[in-house]
Write a protein that holds these residues in place. Structure first.
Motif, PDB file in Angstrom:
ATOM      1  N   UNK A  81     -23.467 -51.364   1.061  1.00 57.82           N
ATOM      2  CA  UNK A  81     -22.988 -51.381   2.444  1.00 57.82           C
ATOM      3  C   UNK A  81     -24.109 -51.034   3.409  1.00 57.82           C
ATOM      4  N   UNK A  82     -25.089 -50.260   2.954  1.00 59.99           N
ATOM      5  CA  UNK A  82     -26.224 -49.912   3.809  1.00 59.99           C
ATOM      6  C   UNK A  82     -27.042 -51.138   4.193  1.00 59.99           C
ATOM      7  N   UNK A  83     -26.978 -52.177   3.365  1.00 61.81           N
ATOM      8  CA  UNK A  83     -27.759 -53.391   3.640  1.00 61.81           C
ATOM      9  C   UNK A  83     -27.169 -54.236   4.766  1.00 61.81           C
ATOM     10  N   UNK A 108     -32.533 -55.853  -4.753  1.00 61.90           N
ATOM     11  CA  UNK A 108     -33.433 -54.787  -5.205  1.00 61.90           C
ATOM     12  C   UNK A 108     -32.684 -53.480  -5.386  1.00 61.90           C
ATOM     13  N   UNK A 109     -31.744 -53.181  -4.489  1.00 58.36           N
ATOM     14  CA  UNK A 109     -30.958 -51.969  -4.638  1.00 58.36           C
ATOM     15  C   UNK A 109     -30.131 -51.976  -5.908  1.00 58.36           C
ATOM     16  N   UNK A 110     -29.511 -53.111  -6.208  1.00 55.31           N
ATOM     17  CA  UNK A 110     -28.720 -53.236  -7.439  1.00 55.31           C
ATOM     18  C   UNK A 110     -29.600 -53.090  -8.669  1.00 55.31           C
ATOM     19  N   UNK A 154     -34.069 -49.673  -0.595  1.00 54.08           N
ATOM     20  CA  UNK A 154     -33.599 -51.053  -0.445  1.00 54.08           C
ATOM     21  C   UNK A 154     -33.506 -51.434   1.030  1.00 54.08           C
ATOM     22  N   UNK A 155     -33.076 -50.502   1.888  1.00 49.81           N
ATOM     23  CA  UNK A 155     -32.996 -50.777   3.317  1.00 49.81           C
ATOM     24  C   UNK A 155     -34.385 -51.024   3.905  1.00 49.81           C
TER      25      UNK A 155
END
Length: 510
Positions: A424-426, A455-457, A488-489
């Motif tokens: 959700x931050x993305x 990348x976050x995943x 990731x952000x």
């Protein structure tokens, strides 16, 4: 029920507690009736409009918004999970406090602008705002999908809070054919029906009862429990001794926990109001000034959260041993309080699951209706048609969350929630950047979202399961451990800027 902490069993085992069950059922029936009555509270001409059903007519003032946003931000899982984490690891579990302090300046500055844009253009969801700003169906769709996917495990986690209460009441394990947990299923079917009937007005009305009950429970607990355990000095001494004996955790942060603690708090704060349920509470407000007032008033819940977290230390001082850390708060009330007050506490936690679960399902239903159904299936859908689709979708979302928690291991839902926060931050760049600048374009933001999401995943998926933290190769021999969502952000924003620069240069050359 055991009243002497020294006589507590090796592992707390709940039994059927009739006084607690009677009090719990009284308050559960009360809020159920309130849920259905809510359809007539501040009654509009019709609920057959998504603005009325899904946003309460955008008419909630300062106090209703305070209870509603507080109710869907500070959830039953907060009451269960924060003390559980403090019980397990000590000081590190208090990261939720700075997180819920940092978030409100962000709310004060950003959310009134989002509300104004939504009000002026009749937007209902984050996807609506993104499409209106950038004109990109693809970017709108990924923001909507991310919101729905990130919300599902969050709803499932409310069920974990309800499960902990049902277990404490001695009702766990009641099955009927393929239904593995009859009390849990019944509770959320009731939730589904009154949400379908009353929309956002139901959790808004129930939130008054929920928050008052939680305040009573916590204030009584932080006064009475230390008195029974020899004072706060004894509480801290026993918790510190237990952490030292276990060789992990402690009353102070240590090692490379500082950066992890700070980045987890900051990243969580930035992500908190990107979720559909918190945005739903914001969009339901009657003015931008109402939101600013709430950004000032809502930190009162942070004080409450700090007191709730202390229950984890009190579990050590009471000598309670539990099969799973999520049991520590129910076990504490079962061990140290009479049955009727334990039932009151369980009711507060259980109702605290219903309010956010209802708002979350409404937020997810709004996204599906506006940014998928209306965008791709039926662009000419009427307002009444939108409301009907949203109602049905809210039922489907609740059933999906119920299936997750009933048929999959609890740890799986917890792991998914870690990814949900990173995902959700993305959506932040697409949703927030356009409020302040017209420089960014849809292709860059879409590429940034894809890189940040992927990348976050990838970073979160470790050999031992999902994790929220990643060690970066600088800052010492062991590296610096930081929250994956922020990493990731950063990649998301970097890619968005790079693609935008390339696009702008090509446009200039052409």
């Amino acid at each position: 029920m055991t009243t002497d902490p020294a006589a507590a069993p090796a592992v707390w085992t709940p039994t059927l507690n009739y006084p607690a069950l009677a009090v719990f059922l009284f308050f559960f029936i009360l809020v159920t009736l309130m849920g259905f009555v809510a359809a007539h509270w501040r009654k509009p001409e019709t609920l057959a409009h998504i603005d009325e059903w899904g946003l309460g007519g955008r008419s909630f003032g300062t106090w209703i918004t305070w209870f509603l946003v507080g109710g869907d931000f500070y959830t039953a899982y907060t009451v269960i999970a924060v003390p559980a984490l403090v019980y397990a690891v000590g000081a590190y579990g208090f990261f939720a406090l700075p997180y819920t302090i940092v978030v409100y300046p962000f709310v004060f500055l950003v959310m009134p602008l989002l509300w104004k844009k939504a009000k002026e253009m009749n937007y209902v969801t984050a996807g609506d705002i993104v499409h209106g700003r950038y004109g990109s169906r693809a970017l709108e769709l990924v923001v909507a999908i991310t919101g729905v996917v990130a919300t599902m495990p969050y709803i499932a986690l409310q069920l974990i809070g309800m499960e902990a209460v049902i277990k404490a009441l001695g009702l766990a394990g009641i099955s009927l054919g393929p239904i593995h947990n009859v009390p849990l299923t019944a509770a959320f079917l009731i939730l589904a029906f009154y949400t379908y009937s009353s929309g956002l007005r139901a959790p808004a009305l129930i939130a008054f009862v929920k928050d008052i009950m939680i305040y009573i429970v916590v204030i009584v607990a932080v006064i009475v429990v230390p008195m029974k355990l020899g004072g706060y000095g004894a509480v801290f001494d026993k918790a510190g001794a237990d952490f030292a004996a276990a060789g992990k955790g402690g009353l102070l942060l240590g090692g490379n926990q500082m950066a992890a603690y700070a980045t987890l708090a900051l990243g969580s704060a930035l992500a908190a109001f990107m979720y559909p349920h918190t945005l739903t509470g914001i969009f339901a407000s009657n003015s931008a000034n109402t939101i600013r007032k709430n950004a000032v008033l809502l930190p009162a819940y942070t004080l409450l959260l700090g007191l709730i977290a202390m229950l984890g230390y009190m579990g050590h001082a009471a000598g309670i041993k539990v099969a799973t850390n999520n049991d520590i708060v129910p076990a504490l009330f079962d061990t140290l309080f009479s049955g009727w007050f334990a039932g009151f506490a369980y009711a507060a936690i259980g109702i605290g699951a219903l309010v956010p679960a209802a708002v979350m399902s409404i937020g997810a239903a709004n996204l599906f209706t506006r940014n998928f159904w209306k965008a791709y299936v039926n662009p000419q859908v009427t307002p009444a048609g939108e409301a009907s689709v949203a109602k049905i979708t809210s039922l489907v979302v609740k059933v999906g969350a119920l299936l997750v928690i009933v048929y999959l291991p609890t740890k799986f839902a917890l792991d998914l929630q870690l990814l949900g926060g990173i995902w959700i931050l993305q959506t932040l760049p697409a949703l927030v950047f356009g409020l302040y600048t017209s420089w960014f374009r849809a292709p860059g933001l879409l590429a940034g979202w894809a890189v940040g999401f992927a990348s976050g995943s990838w970073m979160a998926w470790g050999p031992e399961g999902l994790k929220p933290l990643q060690a970066l190769p600088f800052g010492g021999p062991a590296g610096t451990t930081v929250y994956i969502g922020l990493v990731a952000l950063a990649l998301n924003v970097a890619v968005a800027v790079a693609v935008n620069l390339v696009t702008a240069r090509r446009t200039a050359i052409a």
